[in-house]
Design a protein around this motif. Sequence first.
Motif, PDB file in Angstrom:
ATOM      1  N   SER A  87       0.895  -1.172   0.091  1.00 20.52           N
ATOM      2  CA  SER A  87      -0.085  -0.163  -0.175  1.00 20.52           C
ATOM      3  C   SER A  87       0.856   1.320   0.151  1.00 20.52           C
ATOM      4  N   PHE A  88       2.189   1.206   0.189  1.00 23.44           N
ATOM      5  CA  PHE A  88       3.114   2.199   0.249  1.00 23.44           C
ATOM      6  C   PHE A  88       4.184   2.222  -0.907  1.00 23.44           C
ATOM      7  N   CYS A  89       3.794   1.461  -1.960  1.00 21.17           N
ATOM      8  CA  CYS A  89       4.522   1.437  -3.299  1.00 21.17           C
ATOM      9  C   CYS A  89       5.104   2.835  -3.611  1.00 21.17           C
ATOM     10  N   GLN A  90       6.378   2.767  -4.120  1.00 25.34           N
ATOM     11  CA  GLN A  90       6.869   4.174  -4.557  1.00 25.34           C
ATOM     12  C   GLN A  90       6.685   4.040  -6.193  1.00 25.34           C
ATOM     13  N   ASN A  91       6.477   2.995  -6.739  1.00 25.53           N
ATOM     14  CA  ASN A  91       6.384   2.971  -8.110  1.00 25.53           C
ATOM     15  C   ASN A  91       5.219   2.068  -8.456  1.00 25.53           C
ATOM     16  N   HIS A  92       4.017   2.680  -7.966  1.00 25.40           N
ATOM     17  CA  HIS A  92       2.814   1.939  -8.121  1.00 25.40           C
ATOM     18  C   HIS A  92       2.325   2.135  -9.527  1.00 25.40           C
ATOM     19  N   PRO A 247      25.585  -4.851   4.658  1.00 28.19           N
ATOM     20  CA  PRO A 247      24.950  -3.558   4.741  1.00 28.19           C
ATOM     21  C   PRO A 247      23.636  -3.517   4.782  1.00 28.19           C
ATOM     22  N   LEU A 248      23.080  -2.407   5.764  1.00 33.29           N
ATOM     23  CA  LEU A 248      21.501  -2.443   5.908  1.00 33.29           C
ATOM     24  C   LEU A 248      21.226  -0.884   5.626  1.00 33.29           C
ATOM     25  N   HIS A 249      20.380  -0.639   4.833  1.00 34.53           N
ATOM     26  CA  HIS A 249      20.000   0.681   4.401  1.00 34.53           C
ATOM     27  C   HIS A 249      18.586   0.934   5.065  1.00 34.53           C
ATOM     28  N   LEU A 250      18.582   1.813   6.075  1.00 31.71           N
ATOM     29  CA  LEU A 250      17.279   2.206   6.607  1.00 31.71           C
ATOM     30  C   LEU A 250      16.519   3.587   6.093  1.00 31.71           C
ATOM     31  N   SER A 251      15.437   3.390   5.346  1.00 32.61           N
ATOM     32  CA  SER A 251      15.106   4.410   4.501  1.00 32.61           C
ATOM     33  C   SER A 251      13.882   4.954   5.235  1.00 32.61           C
ATOM     34  N   ARG A 252      13.831   6.351   4.980  1.00 31.91           N
ATOM     35  CA  ARG A 252      12.730   7.024   5.501  1.00 31.91           C
ATOM     36  C   ARG A 252      11.584   7.193   4.743  1.00 31.91           C
ATOM     37  N   TYR A 253      10.252   6.892   5.413  1.00 35.65           N
ATOM     38  CA  TYR A 253       9.194   6.875   4.823  1.00 35.65           C
ATOM     39  C   TYR A 253       8.557   8.035   4.420  1.00 35.65           C
ATOM     40  N   PHE A 254       7.942   8.183   3.282  1.00 35.88           N
ATOM     41  CA  PHE A 254       7.296   9.526   3.070  1.00 35.88           C
ATOM     42  C   PHE A 254       5.765   8.972   2.480  1.00 35.88           C
ATOM     43  N   PRO A 255       4.791   9.668   2.451  1.00 40.18           N
ATOM     44  CA  PRO A 255       3.684   9.398   2.111  1.00 40.18           C
ATOM     45  C   PRO A 255       3.587   8.825   0.695  1.00 40.18           C
ATOM     46  N   GLN A 256       3.116   7.602   0.148  1.00 36.61           N
ATOM     47  CA  GLN A 256       2.980   7.254  -1.104  1.00 36.61           C
ATOM     48  C   GLN A 256       1.736   6.393  -1.287  1.00 36.61           C
ATOM     49  N   TYR A 257       0.981   6.553  -2.664  1.00 41.64           N
ATOM     50  CA  TYR A 257       0.294   5.630  -3.015  1.00 41.64           C
ATOM     51  C   TYR A 257      -1.031   5.567  -2.075  1.00 41.64           C
ATOM     52  N   LYS A 258      -1.232   4.402  -1.520  1.00 36.28           N
ATOM     53  CA  LYS A 258      -2.601   4.531  -0.692  1.00 36.28           C
ATOM     54  C   LYS A 258      -2.329   4.622   0.938  1.00 36.28           C
ATOM     55  N   LEU A 259      -0.907   4.732   1.344  1.00 37.43           N
ATOM     56  CA  LEU A 259      -0.499   4.688   2.893  1.00 37.43           C
ATOM     57  C   LEU A 259      -0.294   6.448   2.942  1.00 37.43           C
ATOM     58  N   VAL A 260      -1.009   6.846   3.898  1.00 38.31           N
ATOM     59  CA  VAL A 260      -0.564   8.454   4.059  1.00 38.31           C
ATOM     60  C   VAL A 260      -0.331   8.754   5.560  1.00 38.31           C
ATOM     61  N   LEU A 261       0.710   8.654   6.102  1.00 39.53           N
ATOM     62  CA  LEU A 261       1.103   8.821   7.367  1.00 39.53           C
ATOM     63  C   LEU A 261       2.242  10.029   7.176  1.00 39.53           C
ATOM     64  N   PRO A 262       2.568  10.543   8.495  1.00 38.36           N
ATOM     65  CA  PRO A 262       3.631  11.532   8.560  1.00 38.36           C
ATOM     66  C   PRO A 262       5.137  10.816   8.225  1.00 38.36           C
ATOM     67  N   PRO A 263       5.860  11.468   7.672  1.00 39.11           N
ATOM     68  CA  PRO A 263       7.240  10.772   7.349  1.00 39.11           C
ATOM     69  C   PRO A 263       7.949  10.266   8.569  1.00 39.11           C
ATOM     70  N   THR A 264       8.825   9.302   8.513  1.00 42.51           N
ATOM     71  CA  THR A 264       9.399   8.706   9.772  1.00 42.51           C
ATOM     72  C   THR A 264      10.059   9.784  10.302  1.00 42.51           C
ATOM     73  N   PRO A 265      10.002  10.127  11.734  1.00 44.43           N
ATOM     74  CA  PRO A 265      10.679  10.865  12.505  1.00 44.43           C
ATOM     75  C   PRO A 265      11.961  10.697  12.360  1.00 44.43           C
ATOM     76  N   ILE A 266      13.051  11.860  12.304  1.00 44.18           N
ATOM     77  CA  ILE A 266      14.647  11.686  12.077  1.00 44.18           C
ATOM     78  C   ILE A 266      14.981  10.841  13.604  1.00 44.18           C
ATOM     79  N   GLU A 267      14.390  11.191  14.597  1.00 41.15           N
ATOM     80  CA  GLU A 267      14.872  10.528  15.919  1.00 41.15           C
ATOM     81  C   GLU A 267      14.863   9.216  15.755  1.00 41.15           C
ATOM     82  N   LYS A 268      13.562   8.504  15.089  1.00 43.22           N
ATOM     83  CA  LYS A 268      13.490   7.219  15.220  1.00 43.22           C
ATOM     84  C   LYS A 268      14.422   6.562  14.237  1.00 43.22           C
TER      85      LYS A 268
END
Length: 336
Positions: A87-92, A247-268
Motif C-alpha cells: 500500500s506504500f509502493c513508490q513505483n505503483h 550492509p543495511l539501508h534504513l530508509s525514511r518513509y514518505f507518504p505514497q500511493y494508498k498509505l498516508v502517514l507522516p514521514p518517519t521521524p529523524i529521531e526514530k
Amino acid sequence: MREALFYQKADDHVVICNLCPWYCELKPGQTGICKVRENQEGQLVTHVYNQVAALGTDSIEKKPLYHFFPGKNILSIGEVGCNLHCSFCQNHHISQCYAKDFKAFHTVTSEQILITALKTKNNIGVAYTYNEPFTFYEFMLDTAKLVKEKNLKNVVVSNGYINTEPLKHILPLIDAFNIDLKAFENDFYKTFTKGKLEPVLETLKIIAAHKNHLEITNLVIPGLNDNDKIFEEMVKWIAGELGTHIPLHLSRYFPQYKLVLPPTPIEKLNQFYSTAKKYLQHVYLGNVNDEGHASTRCPNCHALLIERNHYLTKIVQNDFKGTCTACGTPAHVIMK
Ligand code: SF4
C-alpha cells in the motif's frame, strides 16, 4: 509475448505457476497476481518479454548499493507488474498495472540493452529494478546471460518474493542484490503487502549462502513496522543468519500511493541506526540529508573510507581497494 518458465500443466488446461510463493492456479484467460503472466489456452505466457517501461542510467548508490563499485553508474531497466501489493509502493504506476493495460512499453531486445550498457559512460552493467524484476524473469535471464558474457555486472533490486528453484537458477548470473526486508513480522507482510515474510527470509539466506553480494533495505514506517523490540530481532537475525558484514539501508518513509502517514521521524531513524550498529558493521540512512550516516567507515578503526553526499560519492582513503589501508580490516566493498 513468450512462453513462461517454471510452470506446470494440470487438467482442463489449467496451469500452475511455480515462479513465486503464490503458486497461482490459472484457468485459460486468467492472469496471475503479478499482472503479467497469463494462461493462454493452457500455456502460461509472459506479456512483458522485451517490453521495457523504464530505462535510464543511475548511480549504483541509487539502487541502493553502497558496497558494490562505489561511484560507478549502472544502466537500469524496469517493466510493469509485481507479485506484492504494497500500500506504500513508490513505483505503483508501473508495479501495480496490468501488462495488457500499459500503453507506454518500448520493445527493446536483450541485445539492444547490452549495446546501450557497453556504450554508457562509467557503467558497470545492468540493473533490473524499478518494478519487481522477478516478474520479468525470462527477459532478465536472457539479458543477464549476454551481460555476463561481456564481463559486465548484473544487479537485481527485488522484494525477494521468489521460489527457491528459479532463484537458484539465476543466481550464478547475478553479481549483486538489494533485497527489501519490509518488516520482521508476518502480520505486516500480510496486511500491507499481501505476501508473507518467510519466503523473503529464505531468499536472503540463499543469496547469502551463495555468496552473491547482498545489501538489504528496510523502509521504516512510523507506527507500522517501527517496534523497537522487533527491529532489534530483525538486525540480530541479519547478523546471525546472513553475516555482520551485510550492509543495511534504513530508509525514511514518505507518504505514497494508498498509505498516508507522516514521514518517519529523524529521531526514530537515528535510534534504529544505533540499535543496528550494535550488531552490523555497515548501516546507512536513506531518504535523508545526512552525510554522516551515508558514508562508509572502517568497521574496526573507523577511518573514513567513502564519503557520500546525496549521490555524490568520493573514495576518501588513498589506495582503498575494499580493505582499510590504515588497519587492514576488510570493509567488504567490491571495487573491481
Ligand atoms: S509469478 Fe505471477 S503468476 Fe506466477 S505465482 Fe507469482 S504472482 Fe502468480
